[in-house]
Write a protein that holds these residues in place. Sequence first.
Motif, mmCIF file in Angstrom:
data_model
loop_
_atom_site.group_PDB
_atom_site.id
_atom_site.type_symbol
_atom_site.label_atom_id
_atom_site.label_comp_id
_atom_site.label_asym_id
_atom_site.label_seq_id
_atom_site.Cartn_x
_atom_site.Cartn_y
_atom_site.Cartn_z
ATOM 1 N N THR A 1 6.078 -6.079 -10.435
ATOM 2 C CA THR A 1 5.394 -6.058 -11.725
ATOM 3 C C THR A 1 4.703 -4.724 -12.001
ATOM 4 O OG1 THR A 1 3.403 -7.019 -10.721
ATOM 5 C CG2 THR A 1 5.000 -8.553 -11.709
ATOM 6 N N ALA A 2 4.402 -3.967 -10.932
ATOM 7 C CA ALA A 2 3.701 -2.695 -11.116
ATOM 8 C C ALA A 2 4.109 -1.715 -10.021
ATOM 9 C CB ALA A 2 2.192 -2.898 -11.089
ATOM 10 N N VAL A 3 4.239 -0.456 -10.425
ATOM 11 C CA VAL A 3 4.561 0.624 -9.492
ATOM 12 C C VAL A 3 3.591 1.767 -9.755
ATOM 13 C CG1 VAL A 3 6.315 2.286 -8.743
ATOM 14 C CG2 VAL A 3 7.020 0.005 -9.521
ATOM 15 N N ARG A 4 3.049 2.328 -8.684
ATOM 16 C CA ARG A 4 2.252 3.540 -8.772
ATOM 17 C C ARG A 4 2.957 4.614 -7.966
ATOM 18 N NH1 ARG A 4 -0.866 -0.515 -9.089
ATOM 19 N NH2 ARG A 4 -1.111 -0.908 -6.878
ATOM 20 N N LEU A 5 3.236 5.723 -8.609
ATOM 21 C CA LEU A 5 3.892 6.861 -7.967
ATOM 22 C C LEU A 5 2.881 8.004 -7.911
ATOM 23 C CD1 LEU A 5 7.164 6.627 -10.042
ATOM 24 C CD2 LEU A 5 6.920 5.996 -7.635
ATOM 25 N N LEU A 6 2.557 8.407 -6.712
ATOM 26 C CA LEU A 6 1.628 9.515 -6.518
ATOM 27 C C LEU A 6 2.443 10.705 -6.041
ATOM 28 C CD1 LEU A 6 -1.123 7.479 -4.652
ATOM 29 C CD2 LEU A 6 -0.936 7.936 -7.100
ATOM 30 N N ILE A 7 2.279 11.833 -6.716
ATOM 31 C CA ILE A 7 3.069 13.021 -6.400
ATOM 32 C C ILE A 7 2.140 14.221 -6.247
ATOM 33 C CG2 ILE A 7 5.134 12.122 -7.540
ATOM 34 C CD1 ILE A 7 4.532 13.941 -9.926
ATOM 35 N N THR A 8 2.595 15.232 -5.509
ATOM 36 C CA THR A 8 1.743 16.397 -5.269
ATOM 37 C C THR A 8 1.976 17.542 -6.247
ATOM 38 O OG1 THR A 8 3.299 17.196 -3.611
ATOM 39 C CG2 THR A 8 1.409 15.914 -2.813
ATOM 40 N N HIS A 9 3.058 17.480 -7.028
ATOM 41 C CA HIS A 9 3.361 18.575 -7.971
ATOM 42 C C HIS A 9 3.872 18.006 -9.294
ATOM 43 C CE1 HIS A 9 2.995 21.537 -4.778
ATOM 44 N NE2 HIS A 9 3.761 20.756 -4.028
ATOM 45 N N GLY B 1 0.818 -1.206 0.000
ATOM 46 C CA GLY B 1 0.000 0.000 0.000
ATOM 47 C C GLY B 1 0.852 1.256 0.000
ATOM 48 N N GLY B 2 0.206 2.391 -0.063
ATOM 49 C CA GLY B 2 0.878 3.683 -0.127
ATOM 50 C C GLY B 2 1.997 3.817 0.903
ATOM 51 N N THR B 3 3.202 3.984 0.408
ATOM 52 C CA THR B 3 4.400 4.025 1.245
ATOM 53 C C THR B 3 5.108 5.350 1.017
ATOM 54 O OG1 THR B 3 4.599 1.626 1.020
ATOM 55 C CG2 THR B 3 6.541 2.805 1.788
ATOM 56 N N THR B 4 5.494 5.983 2.101
ATOM 57 C CA THR B 4 6.147 7.287 2.034
ATOM 58 C C THR B 4 7.602 7.167 2.480
ATOM 59 O OG1 THR B 4 5.603 7.896 4.302
ATOM 60 C CG2 THR B 4 3.941 8.378 2.601
ATOM 61 N N PRO C 1 8.987 -2.717 -14.629
ATOM 62 C CA PRO C 1 7.596 -2.992 -14.287
ATOM 63 C C PRO C 1 6.696 -1.957 -14.967
ATOM 64 C CG PRO C 1 8.647 -1.783 -12.512
ATOM 65 C CD PRO C 1 9.723 -2.085 -13.535
ATOM 66 N N VAL C 2 5.398 -2.233 -15.033
ATOM 67 C CA VAL C 2 4.491 -1.187 -15.483
ATOM 68 C C VAL C 2 4.513 -0.093 -14.427
ATOM 69 C CG1 VAL C 2 3.036 -2.741 -16.821
ATOM 70 C CG2 VAL C 2 2.418 -2.218 -14.468
ATOM 71 N N MET C 3 4.275 1.149 -14.844
ATOM 72 C CA MET C 3 4.356 2.258 -13.894
ATOM 73 C C MET C 3 3.314 3.297 -14.239
ATOM 74 S SD MET C 3 5.780 5.602 -13.274
ATOM 75 C CE MET C 3 7.091 5.948 -14.400
ATOM 76 N N THR C 4 2.683 3.809 -13.212
ATOM 77 C CA THR C 4 1.755 4.926 -13.339
ATOM 78 C C THR C 4 2.241 6.027 -12.419
ATOM 79 O OG1 THR C 4 -0.115 3.477 -13.801
ATOM 80 C CG2 THR C 4 -0.626 5.687 -12.976
ATOM 81 N N MET C 5 2.269 7.251 -12.904
ATOM 82 C CA MET C 5 2.568 8.403 -12.057
ATOM 83 C C MET C 5 1.386 9.356 -12.182
ATOM 84 S SD MET C 5 5.852 11.041 -11.924
ATOM 85 C CE MET C 5 7.006 9.770 -12.345
ATOM 86 N N ALA C 6 0.857 9.750 -11.027
ATOM 87 C CA ALA C 6 -0.300 10.640 -11.026
ATOM 88 C C ALA C 6 -0.082 11.774 -10.034
ATOM 89 C CB ALA C 6 -1.560 9.865 -10.648
ATOM 90 N N VAL C 7 -0.582 12.936 -10.394
ATOM 91 C CA VAL C 7 -0.530 14.087 -9.499
ATOM 92 C C VAL C 7 -1.819 14.090 -8.685
ATOM 93 C CG1 VAL C 7 -0.385 16.597 -9.350
ATOM 94 C CG2 VAL C 7 0.883 15.379 -11.139
ATOM 95 N N VAL C 8 -1.650 14.174 -7.363
ATOM 96 C CA VAL C 8 -2.787 14.188 -6.443
ATOM 97 C C VAL C 8 -2.796 15.510 -5.684
ATOM 98 C CG1 VAL C 8 -2.790 11.668 -6.228
ATOM 99 C CG2 VAL C 8 -1.495 13.043 -4.587
#
Length: 131
Positions: free
Chosen positions: A74-82, A32-35, A102-109
Amino acid sequence: MSGVRRVQSGSPWEEAFGFARAVEAGDRVVVGGTTSFKGDILYGEGDPYEQARVAIANALAAIAEFGLGPDSVTAVRLLITHARDVDAVGRAHKEVFDSVRPVMTMAVVSGFVDSRILVEVELEAYRGAPA
């Protein structure tokens, strides 16, 4: 539930909100979401590259509890604020996963539970037969 194992990282949010850092179900491990927090210390405050580097290391430490490493991701999701941090966070990702791909998604939150957090990482790993 039989066949499901969970690990905790010691984050106070895990206890407060009732979740595990990582869960293994069969051949799949989800983190899960890790900082970049380690205990009460946020590493890389104000530095998206350093936060990404430490958060990825923290997420990999969670799958290591199941005997897995970066090659199993196999998959990485990167959530960023800017959006301005895309290159710095992408560079930290590439340093670890360039040969793995791995597959990767980066999204701005819009933000995280602590306003100093710039990056959160989620991983999925697979314990399967080598390709």
